[in-house]
Design an enzyme around this catalytic site. Structure first.
Site, mmCIF file in Angstrom:
data_model
loop_
_atom_site.group_PDB
_atom_site.id
_atom_site.type_symbol
_atom_site.label_atom_id
_atom_site.label_comp_id
_atom_site.label_asym_id
_atom_site.label_seq_id
_atom_site.Cartn_x
_atom_site.Cartn_y
_atom_site.Cartn_z
ATOM 1 N N SER A 178 0.850 -1.188 0.000
ATOM 2 C CA SER A 178 0.000 0.000 0.000
ATOM 3 C C SER A 178 0.885 1.237 0.000
ATOM 4 O O SER A 178 2.040 1.195 0.443
ATOM 5 C CB SER A 178 -0.883 0.008 1.254
ATOM 6 O OG SER A 178 -1.459 1.279 1.469
ATOM 7 N N TYR A 215 0.149 0.033 10.796
ATOM 8 C CA TYR A 215 -0.291 -0.346 9.448
ATOM 9 C C TYR A 215 0.832 -0.111 8.443
ATOM 10 O O TYR A 215 1.111 -0.980 7.596
ATOM 11 C CB TYR A 215 -1.519 0.469 9.055
ATOM 12 C CG TYR A 215 -2.010 0.177 7.652
ATOM 13 C CD1 TYR A 215 -2.572 -1.056 7.333
ATOM 14 C CD2 TYR A 215 -1.910 1.140 6.648
ATOM 15 C CE1 TYR A 215 -3.022 -1.323 6.050
ATOM 16 C CE2 TYR A 215 -2.354 0.879 5.363
ATOM 17 C CZ TYR A 215 -2.912 -0.350 5.064
ATOM 18 O OH TYR A 215 -3.346 -0.618 3.787
#
Length: 282
Positions: A114, A140
């Site tokens: 990501s 994350y």
């Protein structure tokens, strides 16, 4: 994180429930379902064992299941849940499926990273937030950096066996991945429309529909343009460039240096073996 993985075909899909998987698979002839929980090492081993019993080759493995920006949680081993699910689970799954990948004599592994990787490097001193304050976005980012580094090192090790690996930033997409974010957080990012629905008010190069987001993943899995290549971070159906930007700076396409560093990738591989207890020998 529960995944439903599809066998027999050279590529696969994932869903968070059997019912969703069945709907997604209606147009896929001869598909099979197998349940696994990426946060449960025993579940991963059981799934891989069932696949290995078939003695089939595995031509394409897409490691795409994940969680994002969750409240602080740890698995039964004490590992931070985003790192455990998004990276360690996929590391163990790929290790257990390695014989099937090797049998394909020309396989690809796609690791869905990501743009969030820019939020954090790997904290090797305390990857599981046992001795430092938890930050859901930093955690994350660490897991997404790990996804890119895993593909980098897997490609280096797998290349002699005709297994190539790629990492992907699919784009910013509104899916159930954002289930743990409040409407206020999403609104600040332009993800709430005037009716209060969780959707983009407008699409851009970075903001994509679900099919647009899947495009680069599929491209990495099957495109002839990537023959003889591997270990690269891809976005917008292309190999991304290296961008030396500061941690947390949004909106700049490309891969940050810490997610494309060969030495960090090797170190992460060793840490992953230590934490999972899996000897991923290639």
């Amino acid at each position: 994180m529960e995944g439903i993985c599809e066998g027999r075909r050279p590529s696969g899909r994932a869903a968070r429930s059997r019912n969703k998987a069945k709907v997604a698979m209606e147009a896929v002839p001869e598909a099979e379902l197998g349940e696994l929980d990426l946060a449960d090492p025993d579940s991963i081993d059981a799934f891989a064992h069932r696949f290995e019993e078939s003695c089939r080759p595995l031509h394409i493995l897409v490691n795409c299941a994940g969680i994002m920006a969750i409240p602080e949680q740890h698995d039964r081993r004490g590992y931070e849940l985003q790192f455990a699910t998004n990276h360690l689970g996929h590391f163990q799954l790929t290790a257990r499926l390695w014989p099937a990948l090797k049998r394909a004599n020309g396989a690809r592994v796609v690791s869905v990273s990501s743009g969030g990787h820019r939020l954090g490097n790997i904290n090797f001193k305390d990857p599981n937030y046992l001795h430092r304050p938890y930050n859901k976005w930093e955690a994350y980012g660490q897991s997404k950096t790990a996804n890119a580094l895993f593909a980098l090192e897997l490609d280096t090790r797998g290349k002699p066996h005709h297994v190539r690996a790629f990492s992907v930033h699919p784009g910013t997409i509104v899916t159930e991945l954002s289930r743990h974010l409040s409407n206020e957080e999403l609104s600040a990012s332009g993800v709430i429309d005037v009716q209060g629905r969780r959707t983009f008010s407008e699409l851009t190069v970075g903001r994509k529909t679900v099919p647009e987001g899947a495009a680069t993943i599929v491209w990495c899995a099957v495109s002839n343009q990537l023959e003889g290549k591997g270990g690269v971070y891809c976005q917008n159906i292309d190999i991304a460039s290296l961008v030396p930007i500061e941690v947390g700076k949004p909106g700049v396409p490309g891969v940050c240096p810490w997610a494309a560093d060969e030495q960090i990738a090797k170190r992460l591989w060793s840490l992953s073996e230590e934490l999972t207890g899996v000897s991923f020998t290639i």
